[in-house]
Design a protein around this motif. Structure first.
Motif, PDB file in Angstrom:
ATOM      1  N   LEU A  39       0.845  -1.191   0.000  1.00  0.00           N
ATOM      2  CA  LEU A  39       0.000   0.000   0.000  1.00  0.00           C
ATOM      3  C   LEU A  39       0.884   1.246   0.000  1.00  0.00           C
ATOM      4  N   THR A  40       0.272   2.411  -0.158  1.00  0.00           N
ATOM      5  CA  THR A  40       1.016   3.662  -0.122  1.00  0.00           C
ATOM      6  C   THR A  40       1.748   3.800   1.211  1.00  0.00           C
ATOM      7  N   PRO A  41       3.049   4.068   1.197  1.00  0.00           N
ATOM      8  CA  PRO A  41       3.787   4.228   2.454  1.00  0.00           C
ATOM      9  C   PRO A  41       3.393   5.509   3.173  1.00  0.00           C
ATOM     10  N   SER A  42       3.663   5.539   4.457  1.00  0.00           N
ATOM     11  CA  SER A  42       3.330   6.714   5.257  1.00  0.00           C
ATOM     12  C   SER A  42       4.237   7.883   4.902  1.00  0.00           C
ATOM     13  N   PRO A  43       3.801   9.130   5.173  1.00  0.00           N
ATOM     14  CA  PRO A  43       4.671  10.286   4.950  1.00  0.00           C
ATOM     15  C   PRO A  43       5.990  10.176   5.703  1.00  0.00           C
ATOM     16  N   GLY A  44       5.949   9.610   6.913  1.00  0.00           N
ATOM     17  CA  GLY A  44       7.179   9.471   7.680  1.00  0.00           C
ATOM     18  C   GLY A  44       8.169   8.534   7.017  1.00  0.00           C
ATOM     19  N   LEU A  45       7.680   7.403   6.494  1.00  0.00           N
ATOM     20  CA  LEU A  45       8.568   6.467   5.814  1.00  0.00           C
ATOM     21  C   LEU A  45       9.085   7.068   4.514  1.00  0.00           C
ATOM     22  N   MET A  46       8.239   7.821   3.821  1.00  0.00           N
ATOM     23  CA  MET A  46       8.700   8.495   2.602  1.00  0.00           C
ATOM     24  C   MET A  46       9.798   9.507   2.911  1.00  0.00           C
ATOM     25  N   ALA A  47       9.641  10.246   3.994  1.00  0.00           N
ATOM     26  CA  ALA A  47      10.654  11.227   4.371  1.00  0.00           C
ATOM     27  C   ALA A  47      11.984  10.547   4.681  1.00  0.00           C
ATOM     28  N   LEU A  48      11.921   9.409   5.359  1.00  0.00           N
ATOM     29  CA  LEU A  48      13.135   8.652   5.657  1.00  0.00           C
ATOM     30  C   LEU A  48      13.772   8.139   4.372  1.00  0.00           C
ATOM     31  N   ALA A  49      12.954   7.616   3.477  1.00  0.00           N
ATOM     32  CA  ALA A  49      13.460   7.050   2.227  1.00  0.00           C
ATOM     33  C   ALA A  49      14.049   8.111   1.308  1.00  0.00           C
ATOM     34  N   ALA A  50      13.602   9.342   1.440  1.00  0.00           N
ATOM     35  CA  ALA A  50      14.120  10.421   0.601  1.00  0.00           C
ATOM     36  C   ALA A  50      15.612  10.661   0.833  1.00  0.00           C
ATOM     37  N   ALA A  52      17.731   8.187   1.054  1.00  0.00           N
ATOM     38  CA  ALA A  52      18.432   7.013   0.535  1.00  0.00           C
ATOM     39  C   ALA A  52      19.367   7.404  -0.611  1.00  0.00           C
ATOM     40  N   PRO A  53      20.483   6.688  -0.757  1.00  0.00           N
ATOM     41  CA  PRO A  53      21.443   6.994  -1.823  1.00  0.00           C
ATOM     42  C   PRO A  53      21.085   6.364  -3.165  1.00  0.00           C
ATOM     43  N   ILE A  54      19.941   5.693  -3.245  1.00  0.00           N
ATOM     44  CA  ILE A  54      19.486   5.051  -4.480  1.00  0.00           C
ATOM     45  C   ILE A  54      18.057   5.513  -4.767  1.00  0.00           C
ATOM     46  N   PRO A  55      17.590   5.353  -6.011  1.00  0.00           N
ATOM     47  CA  PRO A  55      16.230   5.807  -6.331  1.00  0.00           C
ATOM     48  C   PRO A  55      15.172   5.032  -5.543  1.00  0.00           C
ATOM     49  N   VAL A  56      14.127   5.744  -5.150  1.00  0.00           N
ATOM     50  CA  VAL A  56      13.009   5.152  -4.421  1.00  0.00           C
ATOM     51  C   VAL A  56      11.713   5.472  -5.160  1.00  0.00           C
ATOM     52  N   TYR A  57      10.961   4.424  -5.500  1.00  0.00           N
ATOM     53  CA  TYR A  57       9.654   4.567  -6.109  1.00  0.00           C
ATOM     54  C   TYR A  57       8.618   4.138  -5.075  1.00  0.00           C
ATOM     55  N   ALA A  58       7.603   4.947  -4.872  1.00  0.00           N
ATOM     56  CA  ALA A  58       6.582   4.657  -3.865  1.00  0.00           C
ATOM     57  C   ALA A  58       5.341   4.052  -4.502  1.00  0.00           C
ATOM     58  N   MET A  59       4.833   3.003  -3.865  1.00  0.00           N
ATOM     59  CA  MET A  59       3.561   2.417  -4.277  1.00  0.00           C
ATOM     60  C   MET A  59       2.431   3.435  -4.088  1.00  0.00           C
ATOM     61  N   ILE A  60       1.577   3.537  -5.082  1.00  0.00           N
ATOM     62  CA  ILE A  60       0.394   4.391  -4.996  1.00  0.00           C
ATOM     63  C   ILE A  60      -0.824   3.469  -4.989  1.00  0.00           C
ATOM     64  N   ARG A  61      -1.253   3.117  -3.798  1.00  0.00           N
ATOM     65  CA  ARG A  61      -2.399   2.205  -3.606  1.00  0.00           C
ATOM     66  C   ARG A  61      -2.950   2.482  -2.214  1.00  0.00           C
ATOM     67  N   SER A  62      -4.011   3.221  -2.146  1.00  0.00           N
ATOM     68  CA  SER A  62      -4.483   3.758  -0.869  1.00  0.00           C
ATOM     69  C   SER A  62      -5.288   2.771  -0.035  1.00  0.00           C
ATOM     70  N   ARG A  63      -5.653   1.651  -0.635  1.00  0.00           N
ATOM     71  CA  ARG A  63      -6.424   0.636   0.113  1.00  0.00           C
ATOM     72  C   ARG A  63      -6.069  -0.739  -0.426  1.00  0.00           C
ATOM     73  N   SER A  64      -6.336  -1.754   0.382  1.00  0.00           N
ATOM     74  CA  SER A  64      -6.163  -3.121  -0.102  1.00  0.00           C
ATOM     75  C   SER A  64      -7.345  -3.505  -0.982  1.00  0.00           C
ATOM     76  N   GLY A  88      10.047  14.173  -2.267  1.00  0.00           N
ATOM     77  CA  GLY A  88      11.239  14.203  -3.103  1.00  0.00           C
ATOM     78  C   GLY A  88      11.703  12.849  -3.588  1.00  0.00           C
ATOM     79  N   LEU A  89      10.801  11.873  -3.647  1.00  0.00           N
ATOM     80  CA  LEU A  89      11.174  10.546  -4.135  1.00  0.00           C
ATOM     81  C   LEU A  89      11.251  10.540  -5.664  1.00  0.00           C
ATOM     82  N   ALA A  90      11.872   9.491  -6.199  1.00  0.00           N
ATOM     83  CA  ALA A  90      12.168   9.468  -7.626  1.00  0.00           C
ATOM     84  C   ALA A  90      10.976   9.104  -8.499  1.00  0.00           C
ATOM     85  N   GLY A  91      10.052   8.301  -7.944  1.00  0.00           N
ATOM     86  CA  GLY A  91       8.988   7.844  -8.808  1.00  0.00           C
ATOM     87  C   GLY A  91       7.827   7.220  -8.074  1.00  0.00           C
TER      88      GLY A  91
END
Length: 242
Positions: A39-50, A52-64, A88-91
């Motif tokens: 599912l879509t990661p939380s804003p906090g996890l996205m901020a942490l992943a931003a 990262a030294p490698i590209p990060v693509y976030a899942m866009i799926r708001s519900r199961s 600021g994630l890559a994709g």
């Protein structure tokens, strides 16, 4: 085929993120709740992943559940894209189906337009569009996706090898086909013997024991939760380099 094969690792926690990076992953698919397919990661996890030294693509799926989206679902998905951009994630990792399983051109067009400037992966909503995947590949190319994550419509990429081979043949060099589901050291040999992949997707995880029985009783954790393992990431990367 052994040169420069990219390993994408899906993670759903800070610990998993750190393990994937330290193990040598080339790209992260960032999710919440991988036990439901992500599912879509939380804003906090996205901020942490931003960071990262490698590209990060976030899942866009708001519900199961399925990938058939109404107007309210779409509003949530578009807001999730905004959150990824703000972090600021890559994709982004997108997908939408019609009730018959075919890809939903209207919904995907709206999501793609809203994701302008971000990298885009078409997720395993694609697997519901079979068994003839040619039209789905053509639509993904038309909309500007970089790659399609797919198991060939089966529960694992190993079971879907025949369909995956047909997908590679139809896609040609127009779009990347990225095998995923059940990809590990044990299955990699059979997959790479059949498919000319340049990218591959894995959880690189191991099942762990629940240490808090009360948390299990109350339904807060799965009976055998999976955790990304840096050693498995490292081993898969080494196997891909051989």
């Amino acid at each position: 085929m052994s040169d420069n094969i990219l390993l994408e690792v899906c993670v759903d926690s800070p610990r998993g993120l750190a393990a994937a990076i330290s193990g040598g992953a080339d790209r992260i698919e960032l999710c919440a709740a991988l036990e439901t397919g992500g599912l879509t990661p939380s804003p906090g996890l996205m901020a942490l992943a931003a960071r990262a030294p490698i590209p990060v693509y976030a899942m866009i799926r708001s519900r199961s559940g399925d990938f058939v989206y109404d107007e309210a679902d779409m509003a949530a998905l578009l807001a999730d894209v905004d959150a990824v951009r703000a972090a600021g994630l890559a994709g982004v990792v997108l997908g939408a189906n019609r009730p018959d399983g075919s890809l939903d051109r209207a919904a995907l067009s709206q999501l793609v337009a809203h994701s302008s400037g971000l990298g885009m992966t078409l997720h395993r909503a694609f697997d519901l569009a079979g068994p003839d995947f040619a039209a789905a590949i053509d639509l993904a190319v038309e909309l500007g996706f970089e790659r399609i994550l797919t198991s060939g419509g089966e529960t694992t990429a190993l079971k879907g090898l025949a369909a995956l081979a047909a997908c590679f043949a139809h896609a040609g060099d127009r779009i990347a086909i990225m095998p995923g589901s059940g990809v590990n050291i044990e299955t990699l040999g059979a997959i790479r013997a059949r498919l000319p992949f340049r990218e591959i997707h894995s959880s690189c995880s191991t099942a762990s024991d629940v240490t808090n029985s009360k948390a299990l009783e109350l339904g807060f954790v799965a009976a055998r939760p999976k955790r990304t393992d840096a050693t498995i990431v490292r081993g898969l990367k080494a196997a891909l380099a051989r």
